[in-house]
Design an enzyme around this catalytic site. Structure first.
Site, short mmCIF file in Angstrom:
data_model
loop_
_atom_site.label_atom_id
_atom_site.label_comp_id
_atom_site.label_asym_id
_atom_site.label_seq_id
_atom_site.Cartn_x
_atom_site.Cartn_y
_atom_site.Cartn_z
N HIS A 62 0.82 -1.22 0.00
CA HIS A 62 0.00 0.00 0.00
C HIS A 62 0.85 1.27 0.00
CE1 HIS A 62 -3.62 -2.43 1.75
NE2 HIS A 62 -3.41 -2.65 0.49
N CYS A 109 5.32 14.72 -12.07
CA CYS A 109 6.35 13.93 -12.78
C CYS A 109 6.62 12.59 -12.11
CB CYS A 109 7.65 14.72 -12.93
SG CYS A 109 8.60 14.90 -11.39
N CYS A 132 10.19 19.77 -11.09
CA CYS A 132 9.21 20.40 -11.99
C CYS A 132 8.32 21.34 -11.17
CB CYS A 132 8.40 19.34 -12.73
SG CYS A 132 7.09 18.57 -11.74
N GLY A 144 -1.50 -10.20 12.02
CA GLY A 144 -2.22 -8.94 12.25
C GLY A 144 -3.01 -8.44 11.07
N ASN A 201 -2.85 -13.79 15.21
CA ASN A 201 -3.87 -12.76 15.29
C ASN A 201 -4.61 -12.95 16.61
OD1 ASN A 201 -5.28 -10.65 14.18
ND2 ASN A 201 -6.00 -11.78 12.41
ZN LIG Z 1 7.85 16.84 -10.41
#
Ligand SMILES: [Zn+2]
Length: 252
Positions: free
Chosen positions: A118, A129, A157, A194, A220
């Site tokens: 995740h 970018c 950028c 978990g 668990n």
């Molecule tokens: Zn950038």
């Protein structure tokens, strides 16, 4: 006492997969995703902060929430479960650690090459970018009254940084998911720790490993088991169960 069949599987494993979820971080005092909407954030809904649309509409609000969460992670310490997992890697020929957690507690406990399904609170990237800053961001300030923090500018950028986590509506990083499923397919033993086991791919990892012939051990407080062979449950907090497993299997 941990049954000898589980200890034997662990001692003879050539490739062990450890798959962790929110329960492991919770034992370090890190609130789970939904529980993190307390205090300053209690009138918000997680789904309304954890999307690209929310970030585009209210960048300082969303960035402020993630920086607040990052601050809590930096104040927390790895627990005995994180440490036992790092130690397990020294006892088996190969260990692949796959986590659904977005903190860096596994890394701080000494685990290497952690696969983050995740993403991570610690790897923001440019929303335009896609590049990550060349240096880690400094520890966050306490979000100001009103919770808002302007996201920093990208150094390459005109874009701004966004949290490096997977939001609702976004796919998991393809490389990470492929690596995780490949490890599940090729391991001898998978320890699931978990995780609630319902959210995709939490249920998918142990299932794929089981179908490929591996032994599955769930750790668990309320583990659930779906097969009547090669799948076991050790109930209790990970910070107690994993050190015991390590001790009984390897004497360390
Ligand atoms: Zn950038």
């Amino acid at each position: 006492m941990i049954p000898s069949s589980q200890l034997a599987a662990l001692r003879t494993a050539r490739h062990l997969v450890v798959f962790t979820g929110a329960g492991v971080s919770a034992e370090s005092g890190i609130p789970t995703f939904r529980d993190s909407l307390t205090g300053l954030w209690q009138r918000f809904d997680a789904a309304s902060l954890a999307t690209l649309e929310a970030y585009q509409q209210h960048p300082a609000l969303v960035w402020g929430w993630y920086e607040w969460r990052r601050m809590h992670v930096l104040q927390a310490q790895p627990n005995a479960a994180h440490q036992a997992i790092a130690e397990l890697a020294r006892h088996v020929p190969r260990l692949t650690l796959v986590t659904q957690n977005v903190d860096d507690l596994h890394e701080r406990a000494g685990s290497e090459d952690v696969i983050h399904l995740h993403g991570s609170l610690h790897h923001p990237r440019c929303v335009v970018c896609g590049r990550e800053p060349s240096k880690p961001l400094p520890p966050p300030d306490e979000p100001a009254e009103g919770r808002r923090l302007e996201p920093p500018k990208c150094e390459y950028c005109d874009g701004r940084l966004r949290p490096g986590v997977v939001w609702f509506g976004e796919s998991m990083p393809a490389g990470a998911l492929d690596e995780a499923f490949a490890a599940a397919r090729h391991c001898d033993v998978l320890i699931s720790v978990g995780t609630s086991g319902v959210v995709y791919p939490a249920a998918e990892m142990p299932e794929r490993a089981w179908r490929a012939g591996a032994t599955i051990i769930h750790v668990n407080p309320q583990p659930s088991v779906t097969h009547d062979e090669r799948e076991y449950a050790l109930s209790g907090p990970a910070g107690l169960v994993l050190p015991r497993l390590l001790q009984e299997a390897f004497g360390s």
